[in-house]
Design a protein around this motif. Structure first.
Motif, PDB file in Angstrom:
ATOM      1  N   ALA A   1       0.819  -1.206   0.000  1.00  0.00           N
ATOM      2  CA  ALA A   1       0.000   0.000   0.000  1.00  0.00           C
ATOM      3  C   ALA A   1       0.856   1.259   0.000  1.00  0.00           C
ATOM      4  CB  ALA A   1      -0.928  -0.007   1.213  1.00  0.00           C
ATOM      5  N   ALA A   2       1.929   1.270   0.802  1.00  0.00           N
ATOM      6  CA  ALA A   2       2.815   2.435   0.831  1.00  0.00           C
ATOM      7  C   ALA A   2       3.578   2.577  -0.483  1.00  0.00           C
ATOM      8  CB  ALA A   2       3.792   2.306   2.007  1.00  0.00           C
ATOM      9  N   ILE A   3       3.980   1.463  -1.093  1.00  0.00           N
ATOM     10  CA  ILE A   3       4.668   1.521  -2.389  1.00  0.00           C
ATOM     11  C   ILE A   3       3.758   2.147  -3.442  1.00  0.00           C
ATOM     12  CG2 ILE A   3       5.607   0.108  -4.242  1.00  0.00           C
ATOM     13  CD1 ILE A   3       6.628  -1.826  -2.118  1.00  0.00           C
ATOM     14  N   ILE A   4       2.467   1.757  -3.435  1.00  0.00           N
ATOM     15  CA  ILE A   4       1.516   2.337  -4.385  1.00  0.00           C
ATOM     16  C   ILE A   4       1.418   3.846  -4.196  1.00  0.00           C
ATOM     17  CG2 ILE A   4      -0.913   2.388  -5.049  1.00  0.00           C
ATOM     18  CD1 ILE A   4      -1.086  -0.546  -4.238  1.00  0.00           C
ATOM     19  N   GLN A   5       1.347   4.292  -2.942  1.00  0.00           N
ATOM     20  CA  GLN A   5       1.204   5.720  -2.673  1.00  0.00           C
ATOM     21  C   GLN A   5       2.424   6.496  -3.150  1.00  0.00           C
ATOM     22  OE1 GLN A   5      -0.200   6.482   1.253  1.00  0.00           O
ATOM     23  NE2 GLN A   5      -0.108   8.693   1.072  1.00  0.00           N
ATOM     24  N   VAL A   6       3.631   5.949  -2.915  1.00  0.00           N
ATOM     25  CA  VAL A   6       4.850   6.629  -3.366  1.00  0.00           C
ATOM     26  C   VAL A   6       4.899   6.686  -4.888  1.00  0.00           C
ATOM     27  CG1 VAL A   6       7.363   6.546  -3.374  1.00  0.00           C
ATOM     28  CG2 VAL A   6       6.115   6.024  -1.280  1.00  0.00           C
ATOM     29  N   LEU A   7       4.552   5.582  -5.560  1.00  0.00           N
ATOM     30  CA  LEU A   7       4.561   5.564  -7.022  1.00  0.00           C
ATOM     31  C   LEU A   7       3.544   6.556  -7.593  1.00  0.00           C
ATOM     32  CD1 LEU A   7       4.863   1.740  -7.837  1.00  0.00           C
ATOM     33  CD2 LEU A   7       6.535   3.519  -8.377  1.00  0.00           C
TER      34      LEU A   7
ATOM     35  N   SER B   1       2.707  12.999 -14.724  1.00  0.00           N
ATOM     36  CA  SER B   1       2.565  12.388 -16.047  1.00  0.00           C
ATOM     37  C   SER B   1       1.171  11.813 -16.270  1.00  0.00           C
ATOM     38  CB  SER B   1       3.604  11.276 -16.237  1.00  0.00           C
ATOM     39  OG  SER B   1       3.469  10.280 -15.244  1.00  0.00           O
ATOM     40  N   GLY B   2       0.275  11.920 -15.286  1.00  0.00           N
ATOM     41  CA  GLY B   2      -1.086  11.431 -15.440  1.00  0.00           C
ATOM     42  C   GLY B   2      -1.225   9.933 -15.365  1.00  0.00           C
ATOM     43  N   VAL B   3      -0.272   9.259 -14.746  1.00  0.00           N
ATOM     44  CA  VAL B   3      -0.288   7.806 -14.636  1.00  0.00           C
ATOM     45  C   VAL B   3      -0.679   7.418 -13.220  1.00  0.00           C
ATOM     46  CG1 VAL B   3       1.065   5.681 -14.802  1.00  0.00           C
ATOM     47  CG2 VAL B   3       1.461   7.544 -16.422  1.00  0.00           C
ATOM     48  N   ARG B   4      -1.633   6.482 -13.100  1.00  0.00           N
ATOM     49  CA  ARG B   4      -2.050   5.949 -11.807  1.00  0.00           C
ATOM     50  C   ARG B   4      -1.620   4.488 -11.719  1.00  0.00           C
ATOM     51  NH1 ARG B   4      -8.304   5.098 -10.624  1.00  0.00           N
ATOM     52  NH2 ARG B   4      -7.832   3.319 -11.972  1.00  0.00           N
ATOM     53  N   THR B   5      -1.169   4.078 -10.545  1.00  0.00           N
ATOM     54  CA  THR B   5      -0.652   2.720 -10.391  1.00  0.00           C
ATOM     55  C   THR B   5      -1.476   1.923  -9.390  1.00  0.00           C
ATOM     56  OG1 THR B   5       0.886   3.324  -8.614  1.00  0.00           O
ATOM     57  CG2 THR B   5       1.690   3.501 -10.887  1.00  0.00           C
ATOM     58  N   ARG B   6      -1.466   0.607  -9.585  1.00  0.00           N
ATOM     59  CA  ARG B   6      -1.958  -0.366  -8.612  1.00  0.00           C
ATOM     60  C   ARG B   6      -0.885  -1.440  -8.496  1.00  0.00           C
ATOM     61  NH1 ARG B   6      -8.245  -1.464 -10.515  1.00  0.00           N
ATOM     62  NH2 ARG B   6      -8.659   0.583 -11.408  1.00  0.00           N
ATOM     63  N   ALA B   7      -0.887  -2.196  -7.414  1.00  0.00           N
ATOM     64  CA  ALA B   7       0.158  -3.206  -7.224  1.00  0.00           C
ATOM     65  C   ALA B   7      -0.346  -4.333  -6.334  1.00  0.00           C
ATOM     66  CB  ALA B   7       1.422  -2.587  -6.621  1.00  0.00           C
ATOM     67  N   ILE B   8       0.148  -5.528  -6.626  1.00  0.00           N
ATOM     68  CA  ILE B   8      -0.117  -6.726  -5.821  1.00  0.00           C
ATOM     69  C   ILE B   8       1.160  -7.548  -5.796  1.00  0.00           C
ATOM     70  CG2 ILE B   8      -1.421  -8.892  -5.656  1.00  0.00           C
ATOM     71  CD1 ILE B   8      -3.749  -7.558  -6.987  1.00  0.00           C
ATOM     72  N   PHE B   9       1.536  -8.057  -4.616  1.00  0.00           N
ATOM     73  CA  PHE B   9       2.710  -8.917  -4.488  1.00  0.00           C
ATOM     74  C   PHE B   9       2.237 -10.367  -4.506  1.00  0.00           C
ATOM     75  CE2 PHE B   9       6.105 -11.083  -2.102  1.00  0.00           C
ATOM     76  CZ  PHE B   9       7.195 -10.679  -2.863  1.00  0.00           C
TER      77      PHE B   9
END
Length: 302
Positions: free
Chosen positions: A18-24, A31-39
């Motif tokens: 969750a913290a990695i997503i927020q930093v990214l 640049s208008g890019v939104r990220t999601r992540a799952i390990f």
């Protein structure tokens, strides 16, 4: 504000998805890019979404993601798979969707391996994060307090030096004593006869056989912890963390073999845990975040 940012970076360094997503998201906001992540399965799956393909140009986007993650140096994360597609708002189970049909779901996908963080740089960053927010809250020390602090550090350094000297002396004495020749007594007949029996008792093969992990029990423990933390979760980051835990519990339940007596129960919980994950993802996207409903933990079957 600085304290909050440092806390998020510290959580990301410890491996919080969750913290990695927020930093990214903060890094790629311009640049208008939104990220999601799952390990999952030892790989950090990162999904980058934008309104146009031009915003997802791989030559620049991959470099930005790599630079951000290597600066964070998340613990136990080396492999990262970067996926990109045009933004879709109402698709929560995005990893399942792109795994089933990657050609139609993605613009491109690229796996990278993060470089190991420089140890000295990592320690300096950690020290700076721990000390920076404290400087604004410390009162001005008097001369007497400063003198006492200097005396404390002198005593600490002196004690550490004495301990090192004692350790070096002990090591030297041990090395000198071990180098001395010692007389080897001839074993008696009774000792020789007892040797095979003692060796057999000291190394039973049964203790060397590893015990398989119980996926059912591990999944139940993860679900109980997620249910407990769901009672107090408030921020989107906390709900994203809970969604990842529910996904992990569901995957473990799916690994219960069909010959297990708890197989039917495990299959029911696979569906239930996935629903809990979807609910947590919905909570993470709500603004403002509401207090989650009470979730009763699954009991451990005997």
């Amino acid at each position: 504000m600085t304290s909050t940012v440092n806390d998020i970076v510290k959580q990301a360094n410890q491996g919080s998805v969750a913290a990695i997503i927020q930093v990214l998201n903060e890094r790629l906001a311009d640049s208008g890019v939104r990220t999601r992540a799952i390990f999952a399965d030892g790989v950090l799956q990162v999904l980058c979404e934008a309104a146009t393909p031009e915003q997802l140009e791989p030559s620049e986007l991959i470099g930005q993601v790599r630079q951000t993650l290597e600066a964070i140096a998340p613990r136990n994360i080396r492999r990262v798979n970067i996926n990109s597609r045009i933004v879709r708002e109402q698709q929560l189970l995005w990893l399942d969707e792109i795994s089933r049909d990657p050609e139609n779901q993605l613009l491109w996908s690229q796996e990278i391996t993060l470089n190991k963080a420089n140890l000295l740089r990592h320690l300096l960053n950690e020290w700076h994060q721990n000390t920076a927010p404290q400087k604004t809250n410390l009162p001005t020390r008097t001369r007497g307090q400063q003198r006492e602090q200097r005396q404390f550090w002198r005593g600490l350094v002196g004690g550490a030096s004495a301990s090192v000297l004692l350790l070096l002396g002990g090591w030297a004495f041990y090395s000198w004593h071990a180098a001395k020749p010692t007389a080897i007594a001839s074993p008696s007949s009774s000792q020789v006869a007892a040797t095979p029996t003692q060796t057999t008792l000291a190394s039973p093969t049964a203790e060397l056989t590893p015990k398989p992990q119980d996926s059912f029990l591990i999944a139940v423990r993860i679900a109980e912890q997620a249910s407990k933390e769901g009672l107090t979760a408030q921020s989107p980051a906390q709900w994203l963390e809970l969604a990842a835990r529910w996904q992990r519990a569901s995957d473990l339940m799916a690994n219960v073999p069909s010959g297990d007596g708890r197989y039917v129960t495990a299959q029911d919980r696979v569906v239930a845990y996935r629903k809990n994950k979807e609910m947590a993802l919905m909570k993470a996207n709500e603004q403002p975040v509401e207090t989650p409903a009470d979730t009763t933990a699954d009991p451990v079957l005997q």
